[in-house]
Design an enzyme around this catalytic site. Sequence first.
Site, PDB file in Angstrom:
ATOM      1  N   HIS A 124      -5.665  31.310 -23.576  1.00  0.00           N
ATOM      2  CA  HIS A 124      -5.357  30.248 -24.535  1.00  0.00           C
ATOM      3  C   HIS A 124      -4.391  29.278 -23.839  1.00  0.00           C
ATOM      4  O   HIS A 124      -3.606  29.687 -22.973  1.00  0.00           O
ATOM      5  CB  HIS A 124      -4.658  30.918 -25.731  1.00  0.00           C
ATOM      6  CG  HIS A 124      -4.407  30.064 -26.916  1.00  0.00           C
ATOM      7  ND1 HIS A 124      -3.349  29.184 -26.993  1.00  0.00           N
ATOM      8  CD2 HIS A 124      -5.052  29.968 -28.090  1.00  0.00           C
ATOM      9  CE1 HIS A 124      -3.368  28.587 -28.173  1.00  0.00           C
ATOM     10  NE2 HIS A 124      -4.395  29.052 -28.867  1.00  0.00           N
ATOM     11  N   ASP A 201      -0.447  38.706 -23.835  1.00  0.00           N
ATOM     12  CA  ASP A 201      -0.577  37.892 -25.040  1.00  0.00           C
ATOM     13  C   ASP A 201      -1.393  38.722 -26.029  1.00  0.00           C
ATOM     14  O   ASP A 201      -2.611  38.841 -25.897  1.00  0.00           O
ATOM     15  CB  ASP A 201      -1.280  36.578 -24.669  1.00  0.00           C
ATOM     16  CG  ASP A 201      -1.723  35.777 -25.886  1.00  0.00           C
ATOM     17  OD1 ASP A 201      -1.565  36.270 -27.024  1.00  0.00           O
ATOM     18  OD2 ASP A 201      -2.236  34.660 -25.699  1.00  0.00           O
ATOM     19  N   GLN A 204      -4.311  38.195 -30.430  1.00  0.00           N
ATOM     20  CA  GLN A 204      -5.596  38.557 -31.049  1.00  0.00           C
ATOM     21  C   GLN A 204      -5.820  40.065 -31.078  1.00  0.00           C
ATOM     22  O   GLN A 204      -6.917  40.508 -31.396  1.00  0.00           O
ATOM     23  CB  GLN A 204      -6.759  37.871 -30.305  1.00  0.00           C
ATOM     24  CG  GLN A 204      -6.764  36.373 -30.412  1.00  0.00           C
ATOM     25  CD  GLN A 204      -7.023  35.887 -31.842  1.00  0.00           C
ATOM     26  OE1 GLN A 204      -7.524  36.609 -32.690  1.00  0.00           O
ATOM     27  NE2 GLN A 204      -6.667  34.641 -32.102  1.00  0.00           N
ATOM     28  N   LYS A 227      -1.320  35.916 -37.651  1.00  0.00           N
ATOM     29  CA  LYS A 227      -2.602  36.558 -37.319  1.00  0.00           C
ATOM     30  C   LYS A 227      -2.552  38.035 -37.684  1.00  0.00           C
ATOM     31  O   LYS A 227      -3.419  38.821 -37.349  1.00  0.00           O
ATOM     32  CB  LYS A 227      -2.909  36.383 -35.823  1.00  0.00           C
ATOM     33  CG  LYS A 227      -3.084  34.908 -35.422  1.00  0.00           C
ATOM     34  CD  LYS A 227      -3.444  34.768 -33.982  1.00  0.00           C
ATOM     35  CE  LYS A 227      -3.186  33.373 -33.441  1.00  0.00           C
ATOM     36  NZ  LYS A 227      -4.212  32.392 -33.773  1.00  0.00           N
ATOM     37  N   CYS A 367      -8.573  25.932 -28.008  1.00  0.00           N
ATOM     38  CA  CYS A 367      -7.414  25.901 -27.098  1.00  0.00           C
ATOM     39  C   CYS A 367      -7.714  26.649 -25.805  1.00  0.00           C
ATOM     40  O   CYS A 367      -6.829  27.288 -25.224  1.00  0.00           O
ATOM     41  CB  CYS A 367      -6.156  26.464 -27.750  1.00  0.00           C
ATOM     42  SG  CYS A 367      -5.639  25.564 -29.210  1.00  0.00           S
TER      43      CYS A 367
HETATM   44  N1  PMP Z   1      -2.838  33.294 -27.702  1.00  0.00           N
HETATM   45  C1  PMP Z   1      -3.974  33.583 -28.333  1.00  0.00           C
HETATM   46  C2  PMP Z   1      -4.954  34.530 -27.693  1.00  0.00           C
HETATM   47  C3  PMP Z   1      -4.243  32.996 -29.563  1.00  0.00           C
HETATM   48  O1  PMP Z   1      -5.376  33.270 -30.204  1.00  0.00           O
HETATM   49  C4  PMP Z   1      -3.286  32.123 -30.140  1.00  0.00           C
HETATM   50  C5  PMP Z   1      -3.547  31.439 -31.469  1.00  0.00           C
HETATM   51  N2  PMP Z   1      -4.806  30.867 -31.580  1.00  0.00           N
HETATM   52  C6  PMP Z   1      -2.112  31.870 -29.438  1.00  0.00           C
HETATM   53  C7  PMP Z   1      -1.922  32.482 -28.225  1.00  0.00           C
HETATM   54  C8  PMP Z   1      -1.065  30.964 -29.961  1.00  0.00           C
HETATM   55  O2  PMP Z   1      -0.504  31.491 -31.116  1.00  0.00           O
HETATM   56  P1  PMP Z   1       0.472  30.622 -32.024  1.00  0.00           P
HETATM   57  O3  PMP Z   1      -0.221  29.312 -32.265  1.00  0.00           O
HETATM   58  O4  PMP Z   1       0.630  31.447 -33.255  1.00  0.00           O
HETATM   59  O5  PMP Z   1       1.743  30.463 -31.270  1.00  0.00           O
END
Ligand code: PMP
Length: 422
Positions: A124, A201, A204, A227, A367
């Site tokens: 991401h 990270d 997910q 999430k 993203c």
């Molecule tokens: N890493 C991953 C794998 C994600 O799916 C997301 C959210 N889509 C993020 C990072 C970023 O998370 P946040 O916007 O809650 O900071």
Amino acid sequence: QEPSALSGIRDQFPILQTRAHGRPLVYLDSAASTQQPQTVIQAVSDYHRLHHANIHRGVYQLSQTATQLYEEARARVARLLNAAEPAECVFTRGTTESINLVAASWGRQNLRPGDEIILSVLEHHSNIVPWQLVAEATGALIRVVPMNDAGELDLDAYRALLSPKTRMVAVNQVSNALGTINPVREMIAAAHAVGALALVDGAQWVAHGRTDVQALDADFYAFSGHKLYGPTGIGVLYGKRHLLEGMPPYQGGGDMIEHVTFAKTTYAPLPSKLEAGTPNISGVVGLGAAIGWIESVGLDLVGAHEQALLSYATERLEQVPGLEIKGMAREKSSVISWVMVDPPIATLDVGTQLDLQGICIRTGHHCCEPLMDRMGVSSTARASIGIYSSREDVDHLVDALLEIAEAARKRARSSVARIGPA
Ligand code: PMP
């Protein structure tokens, strides 16, 4: 059939009883944000109605209660992650801030010109851009683990990238765009073998199965409350104590100091050193409630339900003519991405037409622009499931996609008829 242990789950989510465009809501965007059960909504509301005060400073009972709620939530986070102690769990705004904290604080202190940071093509943007910022500031270099066409990381290529120059490996446990579950335990062990640190990270993953940062031997682990059936604006950075202790503060301000003089400031012990200013107290309370709730459901049961539903959704989507699933890794979690190729239909159109039927999915690059480039597409449509998702949700999605595909085929046929044979 839904497992009986899950009956009653949907009823606990007020938003799932609402409608969109006059249709019952079919929510298939849990990878973006999960919805919140009544228990979480109630906990946040009770906090605002009954316990709100600033924490850590008050001599009065209300402030002490708020502090207690805040620190109890931290203890729940530590239990969820199996951290050695709550002080290793720092509250942040979310995964993004957690990764930025490590990149800025650990990175600026430790990275030198020529040092290497290894990321994967599945990351991401929030696990790419913070490293690019610190690489630019320090002269460190970024290396990228490639993947195969199924969306699985190439571990041989990863091992070939590792060297004594590697200082940090930062990868996601589950890809938000494809759902691939990455072998992070193995990757962390390989990183440690060359003396590098590893950040996972977990945005997910945490809502889909058990997490054990000690068994993984992760140096840092990041996730977001929204999430995990909790509120937005709250997340966690786990870090091993000795690493967090060695890092300079990410931000300066109240609560993170021991003593301040204009000549020199000393810092508070963990975790306060990394939590400057008044935090998102109600968010922390909501996150604590969400963790309590998901644990009461049971993360093993969540995982089993979601795996069964993912298989069902995959089978059904494969039957939609002209639909191509992107990412068919052997190990996947709760996400399916696809494109409509024959006839081609723009993913934005797919998303917009589904929305008119009350079906919420996500379209775009998720993203993950480098991943889209690798797959040769600019976007995908993505459905993602949570504990409340059902076969009916999947059936609604598939029925609507069949209609959309059929209408596109009719349009294609009639335009061929109008133009005539070549
Ligand atoms: N890493 C991953 C794998 C994600 O799916 C997301 C959210 N889509 C993020 C990072 C970023 O998370 P946040 O916007 O809650 O900071």
